[in-house]
Design an enzyme around this catalytic site. Structure first.
Site, PDB file in Angstrom:
ATOM      1  N   PHE A  63       0.857  -1.186   0.000  1.00 52.81           N
ATOM      2  CA  PHE A  63       0.000   0.000   0.000  1.00 52.81           C
ATOM      3  C   PHE A  63       0.888   1.230   0.000  1.00 52.81           C
ATOM      4  CE2 PHE A  63      -4.604   0.907   0.756  1.00 52.81           C
ATOM      5  CZ  PHE A  63      -5.106  -0.238   0.178  1.00 52.81           C
ATOM      6  N   ARG A  79      -2.912  10.782   5.809  1.00 51.41           N
ATOM      7  CA  ARG A  79      -3.068   9.401   6.282  1.00 51.41           C
ATOM      8  C   ARG A  79      -2.502   8.430   5.256  1.00 51.41           C
ATOM      9  NH1 ARG A  79      -7.045   5.193   5.261  1.00 51.41           N
ATOM     10  NH2 ARG A  79      -8.237   6.563   3.888  1.00 51.41           N
ATOM     11  N   HIS A 119     -11.406  12.132  -0.289  1.00 44.89           N
ATOM     12  CA  HIS A 119     -11.574  10.774   0.232  1.00 44.89           C
ATOM     13  C   HIS A 119     -11.681  10.697   1.744  1.00 44.89           C
ATOM     14  CE1 HIS A 119     -11.256   6.469   0.133  1.00 44.89           C
ATOM     15  NE2 HIS A 119     -10.117   6.440   0.795  1.00 44.89           N
ATOM     16  N   GLU A 150      -6.681   1.634  -3.823  1.00 44.16           N
ATOM     17  CA  GLU A 150      -5.217   1.660  -3.889  1.00 44.16           C
ATOM     18  C   GLU A 150      -4.636   0.251  -4.053  1.00 44.16           C
ATOM     19  OE1 GLU A 150      -3.529   4.702  -1.531  1.00 44.16           O
ATOM     20  OE2 GLU A 150      -1.956   3.396  -0.765  1.00 44.16           O
ATOM     21  N   GLN A 193      -7.796  14.592   2.613  1.00 44.91           N
ATOM     22  CA  GLN A 193      -7.068  13.729   1.681  1.00 44.91           C
ATOM     23  C   GLN A 193      -7.804  13.536   0.361  1.00 44.91           C
ATOM     24  OE1 GLN A 193      -6.442   9.239   2.460  1.00 44.91           O
ATOM     25  NE2 GLN A 193      -4.431  10.177   2.536  1.00 44.91           N
ATOM     26  N   LEU A 204     -14.451   4.947  -5.984  1.00 47.27           N
ATOM     27  CA  LEU A 204     -13.045   4.678  -5.731  1.00 47.27           C
ATOM     28  C   LEU A 204     -12.527   3.466  -6.493  1.00 47.27           C
ATOM     29  CD1 LEU A 204     -10.633   5.439  -3.793  1.00 47.27           C
ATOM     30  CD2 LEU A 204     -11.412   3.545  -2.390  1.00 47.27           C
ATOM     31  N   ARG A 261      -0.662   9.348  -0.959  1.00 52.92           N
ATOM     32  CA  ARG A 261      -1.781   9.886  -1.737  1.00 52.92           C
ATOM     33  C   ARG A 261      -1.667  11.379  -2.008  1.00 52.92           C
ATOM     34  NH1 ARG A 261      -6.547   6.419   1.301  1.00 52.92           N
ATOM     35  NH2 ARG A 261      -5.913   4.448   0.380  1.00 52.92           N
ATOM     36  N   HIS A 300      -7.809  11.146  -2.829  1.00 54.69           N
ATOM     37  CA  HIS A 300      -7.322   9.842  -3.284  1.00 54.69           C
ATOM     38  C   HIS A 300      -7.017   9.987  -4.767  1.00 54.69           C
ATOM     39  CE1 HIS A 300      -7.132   5.594  -4.149  1.00 54.69           C
ATOM     40  NE2 HIS A 300      -7.317   5.297  -2.882  1.00 54.69           N
TER      41      HIS A 300
HETATM   42  C1  FAD Z   1     -14.830   4.099  -0.759  1.00 54.47           C
HETATM   43  C2  FAD Z   1     -13.929   4.055   0.436  1.00 54.47           C
HETATM   44  C3  FAD Z   1     -12.957   3.093   0.540  1.00 54.47           C
HETATM   45  C4  FAD Z   1     -12.117   3.056   1.653  1.00 54.47           C
HETATM   46  N1  FAD Z   1     -11.160   2.078   1.725  1.00 54.47           N
HETATM   47  C5  FAD Z   1     -10.382   2.011   2.823  1.00 54.47           C
HETATM   48  C6  FAD Z   1      -9.426   0.967   2.969  1.00 54.47           C
HETATM   49  O1  FAD Z   1      -9.303   0.072   2.125  1.00 54.47           O
HETATM   50  N2  FAD Z   1      -8.656   0.947   4.085  1.00 54.47           N
HETATM   51  C7  FAD Z   1      -8.771   1.886   5.060  1.00 54.47           C
HETATM   52  O2  FAD Z   1      -8.051   1.813   6.062  1.00 54.47           O
HETATM   53  N3  FAD Z   1      -9.684   2.888   4.948  1.00 54.47           N
HETATM   54  C8  FAD Z   1     -10.488   2.958   3.875  1.00 54.47           C
HETATM   55  N4  FAD Z   1     -11.404   3.961   3.778  1.00 54.47           N
HETATM   56  C9  FAD Z   1     -11.604   4.858   4.926  1.00 54.47           C
HETATM   57  C10 FAD Z   1     -12.388   4.122   5.999  1.00 54.47           C
HETATM   58  O3  FAD Z   1     -13.290   3.222   5.412  1.00 54.47           O
HETATM   59  C11 FAD Z   1     -13.188   5.075   6.885  1.00 54.47           C
HETATM   60  O4  FAD Z   1     -12.370   6.109   7.354  1.00 54.47           O
HETATM   61  C12 FAD Z   1     -13.750   4.321   8.100  1.00 54.47           C
HETATM   62  O5  FAD Z   1     -14.451   3.173   7.677  1.00 54.47           O
HETATM   63  C13 FAD Z   1     -14.640   5.219   8.919  1.00 54.47           C
HETATM   64  O6  FAD Z   1     -15.311   4.442   9.888  1.00 54.47           O
HETATM   65  P1  FAD Z   1     -16.148   5.141  11.022  1.00 54.47           P
HETATM   66  O7  FAD Z   1     -16.671   4.061  11.894  1.00 54.47           O
HETATM   67  O8  FAD Z   1     -15.349   6.219  11.632  1.00 54.47           O
HETATM   68  O9  FAD Z   1     -17.360   5.859  10.249  1.00 54.47           O
HETATM   69  P2  FAD Z   1     -18.477   5.289   9.247  1.00 54.47           P
HETATM   70  O10 FAD Z   1     -18.242   3.902   8.825  1.00 54.47           O
HETATM   71  O11 FAD Z   1     -18.624   6.327   8.218  1.00 54.47           O
HETATM   72  O12 FAD Z   1     -19.784   5.263  10.159  1.00 54.47           O
HETATM   73  C14 FAD Z   1     -20.409   6.439  10.627  1.00 54.47           C
HETATM   74  C15 FAD Z   1     -21.640   6.069  11.424  1.00 54.47           C
HETATM   75  O13 FAD Z   1     -22.178   7.229  12.034  1.00 54.47           O
HETATM   76  C16 FAD Z   1     -23.571   7.261  11.868  1.00 54.47           C
HETATM   77  N5  FAD Z   1     -23.999   8.668  11.908  1.00 54.47           N
HETATM   78  C17 FAD Z   1     -23.444   9.730  11.259  1.00 54.47           C
HETATM   79  N6  FAD Z   1     -24.106  10.853  11.576  1.00 54.47           N
HETATM   80  C18 FAD Z   1     -25.095  10.509  12.437  1.00 54.47           C
HETATM   81  C19 FAD Z   1     -26.119  11.226  13.114  1.00 54.47           C
HETATM   82  N7  FAD Z   1     -26.290  12.542  12.957  1.00 54.47           N
HETATM   83  N8  FAD Z   1     -26.960  10.525  13.920  1.00 54.47           N
HETATM   84  C20 FAD Z   1     -26.837   9.197  14.068  1.00 54.47           C
HETATM   85  N9  FAD Z   1     -25.876   8.462  13.443  1.00 54.47           N
HETATM   86  C21 FAD Z   1     -25.028   9.116  12.655  1.00 54.47           C
HETATM   87  C22 FAD Z   1     -23.810   6.552  10.540  1.00 54.47           C
HETATM   88  O14 FAD Z   1     -25.118   6.050  10.496  1.00 54.47           O
HETATM   89  C23 FAD Z   1     -22.760   5.449  10.600  1.00 54.47           C
HETATM   90  O15 FAD Z   1     -23.250   4.335  11.305  1.00 54.47           O
HETATM   91  C24 FAD Z   1     -12.253   4.018   2.677  1.00 54.47           C
HETATM   92  C25 FAD Z   1     -13.228   4.990   2.577  1.00 54.47           C
HETATM   93  C26 FAD Z   1     -14.046   5.030   1.461  1.00 54.47           C
HETATM   94  C27 FAD Z   1     -15.060   6.134   1.363  1.00 54.47           C
END
Ligand code: FAD
Length: 568
Positions: free
Chosen positions: A117, A380, A345, A246, A231, A243, A277, A233
């Site tokens: 990566f 990141r 991203h 990577e 960031q 996306l 990135r 991507h």
């Molecule tokens: C397309 C894509 C691919 C990625 N690939 C990778 C990868 O391969 N490796 C890597 O390390 N990272 C990757 N990332 C980044 C990584 O996936 C995210 O940073 C990480 O999953 C975020 O997780 P989280 O639990 O913080 O938030 P999220 O998974 O975004 O969850 C947020 C939660 O908050 C809730 N929520 C939000 N606002 C409210 C509200 N007002 N009231 C109630 N609930 C609310 C939502 O319902 C959800 O359950 C990727 C990101 C994207 C977009």
């Protein structure tokens, strides 16, 4: 009014939220845990993560190397004590996730596979084909079902954090299905609401990523840290922003300009497609300025060429890339190169927390992309984020549970009053005033100004203009009106509330970027091209005020690695 009570309340049911919920249940036996999520947890953005999750598993790797790569990737803005804790705890977390059912891809000899990566010195990214986030979130979700103490509020939308005597004592939330506003009492609240990519027009982020939790914390006086670092991507599909993971470069894919050159040899000769990135995204802009890109209906692009990998490798390692390109651009990457361009991203900044996930406000914690524990600094490294959700989700769950064990619930009567006030605020602001402004118009204008002022390259003048525009948009927002006045599943109302969050986060971001007069990681100022450690080796903290945000600073924690020039 009957108020539900939880010792620990999660706002967010993605990777960080579910990991924190499990940790809280295990830390404080008998604790009652609530998880509020505006979408069904398996629809959180974590589900769409593709490429993988980083941890040291192999003999050619070690914790110090993972730490060094992360710190260098962060352009020396990551807190080194945080990074050291992260790389150490990452190992147990990914093994534990396998025990909870996550099907990591494996080599022929049975060992868990690792892939290359960007910015990582060795192969250390575990994966489940290119659907890693789906499998990780599924493992966490099914594990969370084991705990009777976890109650879920699916499709409930948090509208405010409740504060009494300086401590957070719960939330108000809209039950999207009924349209009713409720108070939920909690001794500890953990914000795990993910990032804010949707404040930009072109992003890989799901429509739900509007910075809700960052704004919720900001509104009660909690600072947002390092918000200026966004960031891009380097490989999104033009038009949709979908996306191209990577992992496609990790498995050996090439980036090629319109002259047929692997142009990265000019910018990151030592790493080529496996450079970080921020540098790869800027390289695209340089090529664009030279006219070395293709032009299409959705803007300029370069090619991501996977053809030399062959059909077998693509189907085994990158099946989702093939599925996505076939469905969305009508291209089979086995026989044609994929058009790609940089796309917003990930937010490096977020709710300011300490190394345990505690914010400066009593009873409030944060983890995952919504938080800034200072792991990622100014940039990141890919695949550190999913691991961050595990490590710091677990940490936040533990300390929030310990806090809850030593705390009492707030007075229910005052919570009822606060919920009624919130109901009144929403009624008046969105249903009552027949405002002339429309959500979509303000949102479009916000996204445009963010791209213009706070995009890949930034300048003083453009950032000032963006700050002015956001101020004007906040004024227009006061006159917002929604067309749907029904109660059940009123997405018009949800979008209007989200827009309020977006404006707050954008404001903090633009002002932090304006005052950081240097270039570091993802924050590239054309008018201050050098990194300036003397003046800016520090974290920014944006505080909300009645006018423009107040920006303060705090030092970066250095342990064993002195800042050095960042070349690859
Ligand atoms: C397309 C894509 C691919 C990625 N690939 C990778 C990868 O391969 N490796 C890597 O390390 N990272 C990757 N990332 C980044 C990584 O996936 C995210 O940073 C990480 O999953 C975020 O997780 P989280 O639990 O913080 O938030 P999220 O998974 O975004 O969850 C947020 C939660 O908050 C809730 N929520 C939000 N606002 C409210 C509200 N007002 N009231 C109630 N609930 C609310 C939502 O319902 C959800 O359950 C990727 C990101 C994207 C977009």
């Amino acid at each position: 009014m009957n108020i539900p009570k939880h010792d620990v309340l999660l706002v967010g049911g993605g990777g960080a939220g579910l990991r924190a919920a499990i940790a809280a249940s295990e830390t404080y036996r008998g604790a009652d845990i609530g998880v509020v999520s505006k979408v069904y947890p398996m629809r959180s953005h974590t589900v769409s993560a593709e490429g993988g999750t980083a941890a040291v598993l192999r003999e050619d790797d070690n914790l110090d190397l993972h730490a060094y790569d992360t710190i260098k990737g962060s352009d020396f803005l990551g807190d080194q004590d945080v990074v050291e804790a992260f790389v150490k705890e990452a190992v147990d977390e990914v093994i534990q996730l396998e025990h909870w059912g996550c099907p990591w891809s494996r080599d022929e000899d049975g060992r868990v596979s690792v892939r290359a990566f960007g910015g990582m010195s060795v192969k250390r990214t575990l994966y489940a084909a290119d659907k890693t986030g789906f499998h990780m979130l599924h493992a966490l979700f099914q594990t969370s079902l084991k705990y009777d103490a976890i109650t879920r509020y699916d499709e409930w939308f948090v509208t405010s954090l409740l504060v009494e005597d300086g401590r957070v004592c719960g939330v108000t939330a809209l039950n999207i299905r009924s349209g009713n506003i409720h108070a939920i009492s909690a001794k500890s609240v953990i914000i795990c609401t993910g990032g804010a990519g949707k404040i930009f027009p072109f992003t890989t982020n799901a429509a739900i990523k509007n910075g809700d939790g960052m704004a919720l914390a900001y509104r009660i006086g909690c600072p947002l840290k390092d918000l200026e670092f966004v960031q891009y991507h380097p490989t999104g599909l033009p038009g949709t922003g979908i996306l191209m993971t990577e992992a496609s470069r990790g498995e050996g894919g090439h980036l090629v300009n319109s002259k047929g050159e692997r142009y990265l040899s000019e910018y990151v000769p030592g790493k080529m497609e496996l450079g970080p990135r921020d540098i790869l995204s800027r390289s695209f802009i340089h090529e664009e300025r030279k006219g070395n890109v293709f032009e299409g209906p959705d803007g300029s692009y370069v090619h991501l060429d996977l053809r030399h990998l062959g059909e077998k490798v693509i189907d085994e390692k990158l099946p989702f890339v093939r599925e996505l390109t076939r469905n969305y651009v009508g291209i089979d990457p086995v026989i044609e190169p994929i058009p790609v361009r940089p796309v917003v991203h990930y937010c490096m900044g977020g709710v300011h927390t300490d190394i345990h996930g505690a914010t400066p406000i009593s009873g409030l914690y944060a983890a995952g992309e919504a938080a800034c524990v200072s792991l990622n600094g100014a940039n990141r490294l890919g695949s550190n984020s999913l691991t961050e959700c595990l490590v710091f989700g677990a940490r936040a769950g533990q300390v929030a549970a310990q806090h809850a064990a030593d705390t009492d619930f707030a007075d229910s009567a005052s919570m009822v009053k606060m919920a009624q006030d919130e109901q009144k605020r929403i009624e008046t602001q969105f249903f009552g005033n027949n405002g002339k402004e429309r959500v979509a118009n303000i949102r479009d204008d916000l996204r445009q100004t963010m791209e213009e002022g706070a995009g890949i390259f930034r300048t003083e003048d453009a950032l000032k203009a963006t700050c002015d525009t956001i101020r004007a948009l906040k004024e227009r927002y006061k006159n917002i009106g929604i067309d749907d006045h029904s109660r059940v599943f009123n997405t018009d109302l949800v979008n209007a509330l989200e827009l309020g969050y977006m404006l707050d986060v954008a404001e903090g971001l633009a002002h932090s970027a304006l005052l950081r007069r240097e270039s570091r990681g993802s924050h590239a100022r054309s008018d201050y091209e050098e990194r300036d450690d003397e003046n800016f080796l520090k974290h920014s903290l944006a505080y909300q005020t009645d006018g423009d945000p107040r920006i303060e600073y705090m030092p970066v924690t250095l342990t064993r690695w002195e800042p050095e020039e960042r070349t690859y």
